[in-house]
Scaffold this motif. Structure first.
Motif: not given
Length: 320
Positions: A74-83, A149-151
């Motif tokens: 879910y929202k891969p770019k936002t998630t990856v940079w947040s990680l 579904i991911p959301k």
């Protein structure tokens, strides 16, 4: 590259979910760690200590939620940079702890897994390497499910996590990884391991004006200890319930003591003000915070074995 991204995605997601979960079931433990980091002798940011619990909840929920989000895509770019940014914070804190020998247990895996300070730092080095792979190959991270579904999974997970936080703050940790958990024998916990390391139960002393009563009390069958680690921070709403349960316990032959790290004169005044039917013993505040995540809280001992633990709000559930 695609296969490497998928492997990294699974490793990072699983690690963040595990790390977040073991802290989610005991957010007060993370609160204490933040208080250590904010202390004068560490980061010297004491003005943030009152907000330590808020910081711990935000960090824990963000950590476990990001683990879920990277796994479901879910929202891969936002998630990856947040990680990546979150791990940079972890990396700095663990390096600081290791290099300056401050906060020797960072609490990265709560009380479930203990690592050395340098071990924790190197773990974060490996972790950020996997996350860099995700940053480079973010285009290969696709949602596992179609549509909304991911959301839906993300927001449902957030709701569940916040419910767990509210539950454990009101009562006690769902899973207790500490040496004072129900079923643990404190005398056995005081035994030194063969490798010569510090025993799981240490600094557990129950002192009156003359001596340490712990060796005596740990031999008795029916012992009730009311833990008030700091009288200034105690929830005074709990005193009526504490008075009621301790009165019943004494009637049924229990040995009852209060245990606190506060000053004796203050404890005497509190005993008189709230008409508490027990005397107080002294124990180190850090130890008492480890014994039970409640202030006040009650533990029951049977020959040194912890048989029951309750926050004051649940003491009417104690079986005497």
């Amino acid at each position: 590259m695609k296969i490497l991204v998928h492997i990294s995605r699974i490793i990072v997601g699983a690690l963040f979910i595990f790390s977040g979960f073991v802290k989610l079931v005991d957010p007060i433990g993370s609160q204490y760690k933040f208080e250590e980091y904010f202390a004068e002798g560490v980061l010297n940011m004491e003005f943030l200590i009152p907000y330590a619990l808020i910081f711990s909840i935000i960090l824990i929920v963000a950590e476990i939620l990001l683990g879920v989000m990277i796994l479901i895509g879910y929202k891969p770019k936002t998630t990856v940079w947040s990680l990546f940014l979150l791990t940079l914070v972890f990396l700095f804190l663990t390096w600081y702890s290791a290099y300056y020998n401050k906060v020797t247990d960072c609490g990265c895996f709560g009380d479930a897994v203990k690592l050395s300070t340098w071990g924790t730092f190197y773990k974060n080095i490996y972790l950020i390497a996997f996350i860099i792979i995700l940053v480079i190959g973010v285009k290969h991270i696709k949602p596992l499910f179609g549509g909304k579904i991911p959301k839906l999974i993300t927001f449902l997970s957030l709701g569940i996590f916040m419910f767990i936080v509210q539950h454990v703050l009101t009562h006690l940790p769902i899973i207790d990884f500490r040496a004072y958990a129900i079923g643990k024998n404190l005398e056995k916990g005081m035994e030194f391991p063969e490798d010569g390391s510090i025993p799981p139960v240490h600094d557990f002393m129950l002192e009156d004006a003359q001596s340490d009563l712990a060796p005596i009390l740990l031999k008795k069958e029916k012992v009730m200890l009311v833990i008030i680690y700091n009288l200034e921070k105690v929830d005074k709403n709990g005193f009526p319930a504490i008075k009621n349960i301790t009165t019943k316990a004494k009637e049924k032959g229990y040995t009852v003591y209060g245990v606190s790290a506060s000053f004796t004169d203050d404890l005497i005044l509190a005993k008189e003000k709230h008409n508490l039917p027990f005397d107080f013993l002294f124990c180190d505040e850090t130890t008492l915070k480890t014994v039970i995540r409640a202030n006040p809280g009650v533990i029951i001992l049977d020959k040194g074995t912890v048989t029951q633990k309750k926050n004051w709000i649940d003491v009417d559930e104690i079986i005497l």
